[in-house]
Design a protein around this motif. Sequence first.
Motif, PDB file in Angstrom:
ATOM      1  N   ARG A   1      35.340  20.983 -20.312  1.00  0.00           N
ATOM      2  CA  ARG A   1      35.678  19.593 -19.989  1.00  0.00           C
ATOM      3  C   ARG A   1      36.198  18.867 -21.216  1.00  0.00           C
ATOM      4  O   ARG A   1      37.170  18.122 -21.137  1.00  0.00           O
ATOM      5  CB  ARG A   1      34.440  18.874 -19.443  1.00  0.00           C
ATOM      6  CG  ARG A   1      34.397  18.859 -17.948  1.00  0.00           C
ATOM      7  CD  ARG A   1      33.287  17.960 -17.461  1.00  0.00           C
ATOM      8  NE  ARG A   1      32.088  18.784 -17.307  1.00  0.00           N
ATOM      9  CZ  ARG A   1      30.887  18.463 -17.728  1.00  0.00           C
ATOM     10  NH1 ARG A   1      30.665  17.315 -18.297  1.00  0.00           N
ATOM     11  NH2 ARG A   1      29.875  19.277 -17.553  1.00  0.00           N
ATOM     12  N   ASN A   2      35.549  19.097 -22.374  1.00  0.00           N
ATOM     13  CA  ASN A   2      36.002  18.454 -23.608  1.00  0.00           C
ATOM     14  C   ASN A   2      37.399  18.927 -23.982  1.00  0.00           C
ATOM     15  O   ASN A   2      38.236  18.134 -24.408  1.00  0.00           O
ATOM     16  CB  ASN A   2      35.030  18.748 -24.751  1.00  0.00           C
ATOM     17  CG  ASN A   2      33.745  17.973 -24.611  1.00  0.00           C
ATOM     18  OD1 ASN A   2      33.672  16.993 -23.865  1.00  0.00           O
ATOM     19  ND2 ASN A   2      32.717  18.400 -25.318  1.00  0.00           N
TER      20      ASN A   2
ATOM     21  N   TRP B   1      39.849  17.193 -21.753  1.00  0.00           N
ATOM     22  CA  TRP B   1      39.979  15.788 -22.118  1.00  0.00           C
ATOM     23  C   TRP B   1      40.805  15.644 -23.398  1.00  0.00           C
ATOM     24  O   TRP B   1      41.656  14.768 -23.504  1.00  0.00           O
ATOM     25  CB  TRP B   1      38.601  15.162 -22.295  1.00  0.00           C
ATOM     26  CG  TRP B   1      38.662  13.752 -22.773  1.00  0.00           C
ATOM     27  CD1 TRP B   1      38.312  13.301 -23.996  1.00  0.00           C
ATOM     28  CD2 TRP B   1      39.121  12.615 -22.044  1.00  0.00           C
ATOM     29  NE1 TRP B   1      38.515  11.960 -24.080  1.00  0.00           N
ATOM     30  CE2 TRP B   1      39.014  11.510 -22.888  1.00  0.00           C
ATOM     31  CE3 TRP B   1      39.609  12.441 -20.757  1.00  0.00           C
ATOM     32  CZ2 TRP B   1      39.375  10.234 -22.499  1.00  0.00           C
ATOM     33  CZ3 TRP B   1      39.968  11.162 -20.372  1.00  0.00           C
ATOM     34  CH2 TRP B   1      39.855  10.089 -21.230  1.00  0.00           C
TER      35      TRP B   1
ATOM     36  N   SER C   1      44.349  13.728 -23.754  1.00  0.00           N
ATOM     37  CA  SER C   1      44.487  12.638 -24.722  1.00  0.00           C
ATOM     38  C   SER C   1      45.642  12.902 -25.684  1.00  0.00           C
ATOM     39  O   SER C   1      46.414  11.990 -26.003  1.00  0.00           O
ATOM     40  CB  SER C   1      43.195  12.461 -25.511  1.00  0.00           C
ATOM     41  OG  SER C   1      42.147  12.122 -24.664  1.00  0.00           O
TER      42      SER C   1
END
Length: 83
Positions: free
Chosen positions: A37-38, A41, A45
Motif C-alpha cells: 500500500r505504501n 501511495w 504521489s
Amino acid sequence: MDPWDELFQEHLKVSARDVEASERALSLFNARLKAQRNRLWYTFSAAAACFALIGGAFMYQQQTAPLPHTVAYEAYSQVNGAW
C-alpha cells in the motif's frame, strides 16, 4: 477406532506453537500488505508531482511566449508598414 482417526484426532488439537506460527504468518502478511500500500501511495504521489511540474512548466512557457495575435500583427506591420 481406526489408527488414522487417532492420528487425525491428535493433530486437530491446537497448541501454543500453532497459535504463535499463525500470529507470525499474519503479521508477515500484514507487513507485506502495508508495504505494498505504501509503495502504491508513493508511486501515485510521485506521478502526481511529476504531472504538476510538467503542467506548471507548460503554463509558464505559455505565459512568457508572445500571444498568437501579437505575432500575426507584428508580421502584418512588417509587411505593410507601421500606421
